[in-house]
Design a protein around this motif. Structure first.
Motif, PDB file in Angstrom:
ATOM      1  N   THR A 106       0.849  -1.185   0.000  1.00 35.74           N
ATOM      2  CA  THR A 106       0.000   0.000   0.000  1.00 35.74           C
ATOM      3  C   THR A 106       0.885   1.235   0.000  1.00 35.74           C
ATOM      4  N   VAL A 107       0.674   2.130  -0.966  1.00 41.26           N
ATOM      5  CA  VAL A 107       1.425   3.376  -1.046  1.00 41.26           C
ATOM      6  C   VAL A 107       0.505   4.529  -0.692  1.00 41.26           C
ATOM      7  N   LEU A 108       0.878   5.305   0.315  1.00 45.47           N
ATOM      8  CA  LEU A 108       0.142   6.501   0.706  1.00 45.47           C
ATOM      9  C   LEU A 108       0.886   7.685   0.119  1.00 45.47           C
ATOM     10  N   ALA A 109       0.349   8.243  -0.959  1.00 42.40           N
ATOM     11  CA  ALA A 109       1.080   9.228  -1.756  1.00 42.40           C
ATOM     12  C   ALA A 109       0.873  10.644  -1.239  1.00 42.40           C
ATOM     13  N   VAL A 110       1.950  11.427  -1.290  1.00 40.63           N
ATOM     14  CA  VAL A 110       1.876  12.859  -0.998  1.00 40.63           C
ATOM     15  C   VAL A 110       1.425  13.566  -2.273  1.00 40.63           C
ATOM     16  N   GLY A 111       0.498  14.503  -2.135  1.00 44.92           N
ATOM     17  CA  GLY A 111      -0.104  15.127  -3.306  1.00 44.92           C
ATOM     18  C   GLY A 111       0.876  15.867  -4.191  1.00 44.92           C
ATOM     19  N   ASP A 112       1.838  16.605  -3.608  1.00 44.41           N
ATOM     20  CA  ASP A 112       2.759  17.333  -4.476  1.00 44.41           C
ATOM     21  C   ASP A 112       3.712  16.388  -5.202  1.00 44.41           C
ATOM     22  N   TRP A 113       3.921  15.187  -4.655  1.00 46.01           N
ATOM     23  CA  TRP A 113       4.688  14.170  -5.378  1.00 46.01           C
ATOM     24  C   TRP A 113       3.905  13.688  -6.592  1.00 46.01           C
ATOM     25  N   LEU A 114       2.592  13.515  -6.443  1.00 45.82           N
ATOM     26  CA  LEU A 114       1.769  13.128  -7.585  1.00 45.82           C
ATOM     27  C   LEU A 114       1.759  14.217  -8.650  1.00 45.82           C
ATOM     28  N   ASP A 115       1.821  15.487  -8.238  1.00 49.01           N
ATOM     29  CA  ASP A 115       1.928  16.568  -9.221  1.00 49.01           C
ATOM     30  C   ASP A 115       3.217  16.449 -10.026  1.00 49.01           C
TER      31      ASP A 115
END
Length: 262
Positions: A106-115
């Motif tokens: 399970t990966v809990l992603a940081v939003g600015d990393w997704l950007d």
């Protein structure tokens, strides 16, 4: 792949993890990133990547607390959860190691990393893994006023929805193991019935080296454990195969958090 990952760290690609004693905002996009409609953009002049397969939406699990720290202790599964940020080469190397061993994470992603790395959403889901929300900028969410904390949750949820069609499977608060009642309530308002905590901290964000990460995890993990790890650290990539082997020798298997608790 591991040699390339280690080289990336040596070149300065390492991104700090979720240690609450460390300032984790140094790598954040201070402008707040593009609007949710642009979450799939990979930069000016480039077409956005294809949307990932639809992420599993949050699930309310009857009988479990709002804040989940572990799964059933009478089973034979564990959940390896990764705070999602860092060099995509290291993230891809880690996912590949998990897949070679037949594990799902399970990966809990940081939003600015997704950007910055929108293609990673598709890579995670295409590997059979699970994707969730770890706030927009990885600030100390429990210290923020309610409006700012809520924005941290919902802005990352918007990125996930734009890239995957849902807000992701889980919410994990940033820079803390456990959420306050305020943050838990805000997460539920944003659409997450549960907050995802953990009972095993790998301490890999401090970069103690692969052998130390392996020992820390295997010494503490047991049936039902939810283990906190981080993308963006070469030592974690190197530690993953022996961790998975050690779990297998005990008759344990690594599954997604949803598989663990449902």
């Amino acid at each position: 792949m591991l040699r390339a990952a280690a080289s990336a760290v040596a070149a300065g690609a390492l991104v700090t993890g979720c240690d609450p004693h460390r300032d984790d905002d140094s790598g954040a996009l201070r402008s707040g990133g593009p609007s949710p409609s642009g979450a799939g953009s990979s930069g000016a002049g480039h077409a956005p990547p294809a949307r990932a397969r639809t992420a599993r939406p949050p699930v309310r699990v009857p009988g479990l607390p709002v804040q989940i720290a572990h799964g059933p202790r009478n089973g034979r599964a564990v959940a390896l959860t990764f705070h999602g940020r860092g060099d995509p080469k290291l993230a891809t190397a880690l996912l590949g190691e998990a897949e070679r061993a037949g594990a799902r994470v399970t990966v809990l992603a940081v939003g600015d990393w997704l950007d910055e790395q929108p293609a990673m959403a598709r890579r995670i889901l295409d590997g059979g893994h699970e994707l969730g929300n770890h706030t927009m900028h990885h600030r100390n969410i429990c210290a923020l006023p309610a409006a700012e904390a809520y924005a941290e949750i919902t802005r990352c949820a918007d990125r996930l929805r734009a890239l995957t069609g849902t807000i992701g499977s889980w919410f994990r608060p940033s820079q803390t193991q456990r959420a306050t009642d305020l943050v838990t309530g805000l997460a539920r308002k944003a659409g997450y019935p549960h907050v995802l905590s953990y009972d095993v901290d790998s301490l890999d964000a401090d970069d103690p080296g692969a052998p130390a990460v392996r020992r820390t995890v295997l010494d503490a993990a047991g049936p039902g454990s939810i283990v906190s790890l981080h993308l963006g650290h070469a030592g974690t990539v190197a530690a993953l195969p022996p961790i998975l082997d050690g779990l297998r020798r005990r008759g344990l298997r690594a599954v997604t958090t949803t598989e663990l608790v449902t």
